[in-house]
Design a protein around this motif. Structure first.
Motif, short mmCIF file in Angstrom:
data_model
loop_
_atom_site.label_atom_id
_atom_site.label_comp_id
_atom_site.label_asym_id
_atom_site.label_seq_id
_atom_site.Cartn_x
_atom_site.Cartn_y
_atom_site.Cartn_z
N CYS A 23 12.53 -1.74 6.69
CA CYS A 23 12.58 -0.90 7.89
C CYS A 23 13.59 0.23 7.76
CB CYS A 23 12.89 -1.74 9.12
SG CYS A 23 11.47 -2.69 9.69
N SER A 24 14.59 0.06 6.93
CA SER A 24 15.58 1.12 6.74
C SER A 24 14.97 2.32 6.02
CB SER A 24 16.77 0.60 5.94
OG SER A 24 16.44 0.50 4.55
N GLY A 25 13.85 2.08 5.33
CA GLY A 25 13.20 3.14 4.57
C GLY A 25 13.81 3.35 3.19
N ALA A 26 14.87 2.63 2.88
CA ALA A 26 15.60 2.85 1.63
C ALA A 26 14.96 2.18 0.41
CB ALA A 26 17.04 2.36 1.78
N THR A 27 14.07 1.21 0.62
CA THR A 27 13.53 0.47 -0.53
C THR A 27 12.27 1.11 -1.11
OG1 THR A 27 12.06 -0.96 0.75
CG2 THR A 27 14.37 -1.70 0.47
N GLY A 28 11.61 1.97 -0.34
CA GLY A 28 10.36 2.57 -0.80
C GLY A 28 9.14 1.72 -0.58
N HIS A 29 9.32 0.53 0.00
CA HIS A 29 8.18 -0.35 0.26
C HIS A 29 7.38 0.12 1.46
CE1 HIS A 29 10.64 -3.08 -2.20
NE2 HIS A 29 9.48 -3.62 -2.53
N VAL A 30 6.14 -0.32 1.51
CA VAL A 30 5.24 -0.08 2.62
C VAL A 30 4.95 -1.43 3.27
CG1 VAL A 30 2.97 0.81 3.29
CG2 VAL A 30 4.16 1.80 1.33
N GLU A 31 4.92 -1.48 4.60
CA GLU A 31 4.44 -2.68 5.27
C GLU A 31 2.94 -2.75 5.02
OE1 GLU A 31 5.35 -3.46 9.35
OE2 GLU A 31 7.44 -2.90 9.12
N VAL A 32 2.49 -3.85 4.43
CA VAL A 32 1.08 -4.00 4.08
C VAL A 32 0.54 -5.33 4.57
CG1 VAL A 32 1.27 -2.56 2.00
CG2 VAL A 32 1.55 -5.05 1.80
N ILE A 33 -0.77 -5.42 4.51
CA ILE A 33 -1.42 -6.72 4.66
C ILE A 33 -2.23 -6.95 3.40
CG2 ILE A 33 -1.51 -6.91 7.17
CD1 ILE A 33 -4.45 -5.81 6.88
N GLN A 34 -2.17 -8.18 2.92
CA GLN A 34 -2.98 -8.56 1.77
C GLN A 34 -4.08 -9.47 2.30
OE1 GLN A 34 -1.43 -10.51 -2.06
NE2 GLN A 34 -1.83 -8.35 -2.46
N ILE A 35 -5.32 -9.07 2.01
CA ILE A 35 -6.49 -9.73 2.58
C ILE A 35 -7.23 -10.48 1.49
CG2 ILE A 35 -8.69 -9.33 3.76
CD1 ILE A 35 -7.42 -6.55 4.60
N ASP A 36 -7.43 -11.75 1.70
CA ASP A 36 -8.28 -12.57 0.83
C ASP A 36 -9.63 -12.64 1.52
OD1 ASP A 36 -9.46 -14.42 -0.85
OD2 ASP A 36 -8.09 -16.06 -0.36
N PHE A 37 -10.67 -12.11 0.86
CA PHE A 37 -11.97 -12.04 1.51
C PHE A 37 -13.09 -12.57 0.63
CE2 PHE A 37 -11.46 -8.05 -0.71
CZ PHE A 37 -12.73 -7.65 -1.12
N ASP A 38 -14.16 -12.99 1.29
CA ASP A 38 -15.35 -13.53 0.63
C ASP A 38 -16.37 -12.40 0.49
OD1 ASP A 38 -17.76 -14.74 -0.06
OD2 ASP A 38 -17.52 -16.39 1.36
N GLU A 39 -16.57 -11.94 -0.73
CA GLU A 39 -17.48 -10.81 -0.97
C GLU A 39 -18.93 -11.09 -0.58
OE1 GLU A 39 -16.50 -7.96 -4.50
OE2 GLU A 39 -16.30 -10.05 -5.19
N SER A 40 -19.29 -12.35 -0.44
CA SER A 40 -20.65 -12.65 -0.02
C SER A 40 -20.83 -12.42 1.49
CB SER A 40 -21.03 -14.10 -0.38
OG SER A 40 -20.32 -15.02 0.42
N GLN A 41 -19.71 -12.28 2.21
CA GLN A 41 -19.77 -12.06 3.66
C GLN A 41 -19.30 -10.67 4.09
OE1 GLN A 41 -18.12 -15.13 6.12
NE2 GLN A 41 -18.52 -16.70 4.59
N VAL A 42 -18.39 -10.09 3.34
CA VAL A 42 -17.85 -8.77 3.69
C VAL A 42 -17.49 -8.06 2.38
CG1 VAL A 42 -15.46 -9.58 3.97
CG2 VAL A 42 -16.22 -7.53 5.18
N SER A 43 -17.86 -6.80 2.30
CA SER A 43 -17.58 -6.03 1.09
C SER A 43 -16.25 -5.28 1.22
CB SER A 43 -18.71 -5.02 0.83
OG SER A 43 -18.69 -4.01 1.83
N PHE A 44 -15.74 -4.84 0.10
CA PHE A 44 -14.54 -4.00 0.11
C PHE A 44 -14.83 -2.73 0.91
CE2 PHE A 44 -11.73 -0.78 -1.93
CZ PHE A 44 -10.51 -1.33 -1.56
N GLN A 45 -16.03 -2.20 0.78
CA GLN A 45 -16.47 -1.02 1.52
C GLN A 45 -16.38 -1.29 3.04
OE1 GLN A 45 -17.59 1.62 -0.38
NE2 GLN A 45 -18.14 2.99 1.27
N ASP A 46 -16.82 -2.47 3.47
CA ASP A 46 -16.72 -2.84 4.89
C ASP A 46 -15.26 -2.87 5.34
OD1 ASP A 46 -19.51 -3.21 5.09
OD2 ASP A 46 -19.35 -5.34 4.59
N LEU A 47 -14.40 -3.42 4.50
CA LEU A 47 -12.98 -3.49 4.84
C LEU A 47 -12.38 -2.09 4.93
CD1 LEU A 47 -11.81 -6.51 2.64
CD2 LEU A 47 -12.44 -6.51 5.07
N LEU A 48 -12.80 -1.20 4.03
CA LEU A 48 -12.34 0.19 4.12
C LEU A 48 -12.75 0.82 5.45
CD1 LEU A 48 -13.13 1.50 0.52
CD2 LEU A 48 -10.85 1.23 1.53
#
Length: 171
Positions: free
Chosen positions: A44-69
């Motif tokens: 949160c200080s902005g000093a580390t260069g990191h981004v707050e992210v979410i990492q998503i584990d998904f089932d490609e047979s139900q949702v595509s990367f394109q759908d997530l985009l």
């Protein structure tokens, strides 16, 4: 399959993807910075260069990367540099961290198609970068919206965003 997105506060993005069919797990965390095992306060200080992210584990047979985009780009503002609403700083920048060449190509093509269709009034500033070490956020950030429904930020910012998403993607 794994997808990693930075689109502002991970509390906001986590709950959206928790309600996306085919998503098995969503973890909040940090990516893209210089410090090993950063803390929320350091990021949160902005000093580390990191981004707050979410990492998503998904089932490609139900949702595509394109759908997530599609969900990602419809549920945050990809035209504001280092900002989402009142959250300002490089830790809130819009970024797709790709895990393979296919994801990179799909993300770049998706952004190009949005630009060509002039979906947004301003240029898209979302970065497309290779995924690096994912640092999982502290436990109290996990499932934040569902664990803290009375929190003012959850009520004022996240709840309306979630309702808009649910209305848009009723299936």
């Amino acid at each position: 399959m794994i997808a990693t997105f930075g689109g502002g506060c991970f509390w906001c993005t986590e709950v959206i993807f928790q309600h996306t069919k085919g998503v098995k797990e969503v973890l909040p965390g940090y990516m893209g910075g210089q410090r090993e095992n950063p803390t929320y306060e350091q990021v949160c200080s902005g000093a580390t260069g990191h981004v707050e992210v979410i990492q998503i584990d998904f089932d490609e047979s139900q949702v595509s990367f394109q759908d997530l985009l599609e969900v990602f780009f419809k549920t945050h503002d990809p035209t504001t540099l280092n900002r989402q609403g009142a959250d300002v700083g490089t830790q809130y920048r819009s970024v797709v961290f790709y895990h393979d060449d296919k994801q990179k190509q799909e993300a770049e093509a998706f952004i190009q198609a949005l630009e060509e269709a002039k979906v947004y009034d301003s240029p898209i500033v979302t970065a497309v970068e290779p995924a690096v070490t994912f640092w999982e956020a502290e436990d109290y950030h996990h499932d934040y919206f569902n664990q803290n429904p009375q929190n003012q930020f959850c009520q004022v910012v996240i709840a309306p965003k979630l309702q808009k998403f649910l209305k848009l993607y009723q299936q």
